[in-house]
Design an enzyme around this catalytic site. Structure first.
Site, PDB file in Angstrom:
ATOM      1  N   LYS A  49       0.814  -1.219   0.000  1.00  0.00           N
ATOM      2  CA  LYS A  49       0.000   0.000   0.000  1.00  0.00           C
ATOM      3  C   LYS A  49       0.844   1.263   0.000  1.00  0.00           C
ATOM      4  O   LYS A  49       0.367   2.327  -0.415  1.00  0.00           O
ATOM      5  CB  LYS A  49      -0.975  -0.010   1.180  1.00  0.00           C
ATOM      6  CG  LYS A  49      -1.882  -1.235   1.253  1.00  0.00           C
ATOM      7  CD  LYS A  49      -2.558  -1.546  -0.058  1.00  0.00           C
ATOM      8  CE  LYS A  49      -3.498  -2.739  -0.051  1.00  0.00           C
ATOM      9  NZ  LYS A  49      -2.975  -4.020   0.434  1.00  0.00           N
ATOM     10  N   TYR A 263     -11.988 -14.616   3.595  1.00  0.00           N
ATOM     11  CA  TYR A 263     -10.882 -13.671   3.746  1.00  0.00           C
ATOM     12  C   TYR A 263     -10.426 -13.664   5.213  1.00  0.00           C
ATOM     13  O   TYR A 263     -11.253 -13.570   6.117  1.00  0.00           O
ATOM     14  CB  TYR A 263     -11.339 -12.263   3.332  1.00  0.00           C
ATOM     15  CG  TYR A 263     -10.365 -11.176   3.730  1.00  0.00           C
ATOM     16  CD1 TYR A 263      -9.268 -10.887   2.937  1.00  0.00           C
ATOM     17  CD2 TYR A 263     -10.532 -10.468   4.918  1.00  0.00           C
ATOM     18  CE1 TYR A 263      -8.353  -9.918   3.314  1.00  0.00           C
ATOM     19  CE2 TYR A 263      -9.619  -9.485   5.309  1.00  0.00           C
ATOM     20  CZ  TYR A 263      -8.534  -9.221   4.505  1.00  0.00           C
ATOM     21  OH  TYR A 263      -7.634  -8.266   4.878  1.00  0.00           O
ATOM     22  N   TYR A 289      -2.474 -12.816   3.296  1.00  0.00           N
ATOM     23  CA  TYR A 289      -2.251 -12.574   1.865  1.00  0.00           C
ATOM     24  C   TYR A 289      -1.125 -13.451   1.297  1.00  0.00           C
ATOM     25  O   TYR A 289      -1.358 -14.372   0.523  1.00  0.00           O
ATOM     26  CB  TYR A 289      -1.907 -11.094   1.620  1.00  0.00           C
ATOM     27  CG  TYR A 289      -3.001 -10.131   1.978  1.00  0.00           C
ATOM     28  CD1 TYR A 289      -3.977  -9.774   1.042  1.00  0.00           C
ATOM     29  CD2 TYR A 289      -3.077  -9.552   3.237  1.00  0.00           C
ATOM     30  CE1 TYR A 289      -4.974  -8.879   1.354  1.00  0.00           C
ATOM     31  CE2 TYR A 289      -4.085  -8.651   3.570  1.00  0.00           C
ATOM     32  CZ  TYR A 289      -5.023  -8.323   2.620  1.00  0.00           C
ATOM     33  OH  TYR A 289      -6.017  -7.436   2.937  1.00  0.00           O
TER      34      TYR A 289
END
Ligand SMILES: *Cc1c(COP(=O)(O)O)cnc(C)c1O
Length: 335
Positions: A49, A263, A289
């Site tokens: 990010k 998730y 992830y």
């Protein structure tokens, strides 16, 4: 250069290293594996990010904003990096965290990323699962305006066209690094969720006229949704970059089957991949992830997706602070 005139605030340590995974390559019998270390972007433990935020924060400053607002799950890495970017630039930061993950671990809301969000000085608002995070962000934006401030709202994962420019730049950085050592990259494998990282990479490779497969491993337990998010970003991204002949939606490769039930919920293959890379390469992956993406890469290789002579780059997108919040799902003893 398509990005030369786009405002950008330097936040990341760049270029991130491109390193061989020699022992993993040997253990799997090829393809030749490398890792692009975007876990080392440097801002408050780093991650993907930060590259997006270089462009997003620049846009916020251009618009005169004094407060960043964004959202994510309780253990969001995007939110943590946004909090750090805000601190670095002297901006306020309001974070909407949602209890979206049905994972009931001790200290889940106190350790790892949310601990760092608070340490970085952000105001953290935790919502129950199913709450409307968009509405909550708009409410916070109104409150900021009400006290005379100027909010800038960053979408989930920083995945709009502006954020994806960070990965257009990354694609160009990676190709230059590979070229410099005479490496022909056949494929890039990464964790995919809100889609901006994969879309940016695809568009960036397109700006160079190269052919490199970019394979997203869905971590949302919704590969169709993830694929659609990547696809939807491509036309406006091509337009922003002035690429006449944009990436075809058919080129978007997103693999499902590695996310588990939801998730953020641990899987046995994730725990095995995190442990394997730690002990084989001294490389820390994350439980949400990159651990699932590495499990996907290992399964794709076992299934013959790549020839042993090919070169594949695993993009390490970060996320390691969540290792602490998920300690009960991971091996904590020597074998
Ligand atoms: C956000 C994130 C991703 C996914 O990137 P998207 O652009 O949302 O698809 C992958 N890995 C980590 C560690 C992340 O924080």
């Amino acid at each position: 250069m398509p990005l030369d005139h786009v405002p950008r605030v330097p936040l990341a340590h760049l270029p991130t290293p491109l390193e061989p995974l020699e022992r993993l390559t040997l253990a799997l019998g090829g393809p030749k594996l490398f890792v692009k270390r975007d876990d080392c972007t440097g801002l408050a433990f780093g991650g993907n990010k930060t590259r997006k935020l270089e462009f997003l924060v620049a846009e916020a400053l251009t618009r005169g904003a004094d407060t960043l607002i964004t959202t994510g799950g309780v253990q969001s890495n995007h939110v943590r990096q946004t909090a750090a970017a805000a601190a670095r630039l002297g901006l306020g930061c309001e974070l909407v965290l949602s209890r979206a993950v049905p994972w009931d671990a001790p200290d889940y809301e106190e350790t790892g990323n949310p601990q760092l969000d608070r340490l970085l000085g952000a105001r953290v608002h935790i919502l129950d699962a199913g709450s409307d995070r968009e509405a909550a962000m708009l409410e916070l934006a109104e409150a900021v305006r009400g006290r005379g401030g100027r909010p800038y709202v960053i979408p989930l994962g920083g995945s709009n066209v502006t954020g994806a420019l960070g990965y257009v730049a990354c694609a160009r950085e990676l190709v230059a690094q590979a070229d410099a050592i005479g490496l022909a990259v056949d494929g890039v494998v990464l964790a995919a969720s809100s889609g901006g990282t994969q879309a940016g990479l695809l568009a960036g490779i397109q700006t160079l006229g190269r052919r490199v497969r970019v394979i997203g491993i869905d971590v949302d337990a919704d590969p169709a949704g993830t694929r659609e998010r990547v696809r939807a970003l491509l036309p406006p991204l091509s337009e922003r970059l002035g690429i006449a002949d944009g990436v075809s939606p058919d080129e978007v490769e997103v693999e499902g089957g590695f996310a588990g039930d939801a998730y953020g919920l641990p899987t046995a293959a994730m725990a095995a991949a995190v442990t394997r890379l730690a002990r084989l390469e001294g490389l820390l992956l994350d439980p949400v992830y990159t651990g699932k993406a590495m499990a996907g890469l290992i399964a794709l290789i076992a299934g013959g997706a790549f020839r042993p002579s090919e070169t594949v780059v695993f993009l390490h997108t970060g996320g390691t602070p969540a290792l602490f919040a998920y300690r009960t799902a991971l091996a904590d003893r020597a074998p």
